[in-house]
Design a protein around this motif. Structure first.
Motif, short mmCIF file in Angstrom:
data_model
loop_
_atom_site.label_atom_id
_atom_site.label_comp_id
_atom_site.label_asym_id
_atom_site.label_seq_id
_atom_site.Cartn_x
_atom_site.Cartn_y
_atom_site.Cartn_z
N SER A 179 41.80 -47.40 19.46
CA SER A 179 41.01 -48.41 19.04
C SER A 179 39.51 -48.00 18.57
N LEU A 180 38.52 -49.20 17.96
CA LEU A 180 37.11 -49.15 17.81
C LEU A 180 36.65 -50.16 17.26
N ARG A 181 35.32 -51.01 18.03
CA ARG A 181 35.41 -51.96 16.88
C ARG A 181 34.19 -51.55 16.43
N LEU A 182 33.91 -51.93 15.22
CA LEU A 182 32.73 -52.28 14.11
C LEU A 182 32.03 -53.46 14.29
N SER A 183 30.67 -53.04 14.07
CA SER A 183 29.84 -54.36 13.77
C SER A 183 28.88 -54.35 13.55
N CYS A 184 28.77 -55.70 12.55
CA CYS A 184 27.63 -55.64 11.61
C CYS A 184 26.69 -56.47 12.06
#
Length: 126
Positions: A17-22
């Motif tokens: 899993s990965l969590r991207l942020s913007c």
């Protein structure tokens, strides 16, 4: 001027899993619809997920439905993309985008998005 800065990409193995942020540098972020797109090597950029200004409406591409979750924190001017059960086919540069048209429903159309980040690389190894 609206600036969007993505983070959280990286190299992972299939199933991880990965969590991207913007993060957005605009005070009116809470009024913007937001989207995530991706572009794999040799392919056109494609829609991944979108969320309305309130966060109550979301929409996903079939390829990621059930594995990815888009969310936002308007107090932090940030939109997220939680990516679970990653596959090698998810390898791409991921871009966040902002739709500044007030009241727009969630949209998959690239041309509706006024502002784009520089992208963050996600690589999934098999």
């Amino acid at each position: 001027q609206v600036q969007l800065v993505e983070s959280g990409g990286g190299l992972v193995q299939a199933g991880d899993s990965l969590r991207l942020s913007c993060a957005a540098s605009v005070r009116t972020f809470s009024r913007f619809g937001m989207g995530w797109f991706r572009q794999a090597p040799g392919k056109e950029r494609e829609f991944v997920a979108a969320i309305t200004w309130s966060g109550q409406g979301t929409y996903y591409a079939d390829a990621v439905k059930g594995r990815f979750t888009i969310s936002r924190d308007n107090a932090k001017n940030t939109v997220y993309l939680q990516m679970n059960s990653l596959k090698p086919d998810d390898t791409a540069v991921y871009y966040c985008a902002a739709n500044s048209a007030v009241g727009e429903p969630v949209t998959v159309a690239e041309y509706k998005y006024d502002y784009w980040g520089q992208g963050t690389q996600v690589t999934v190894s098999s």
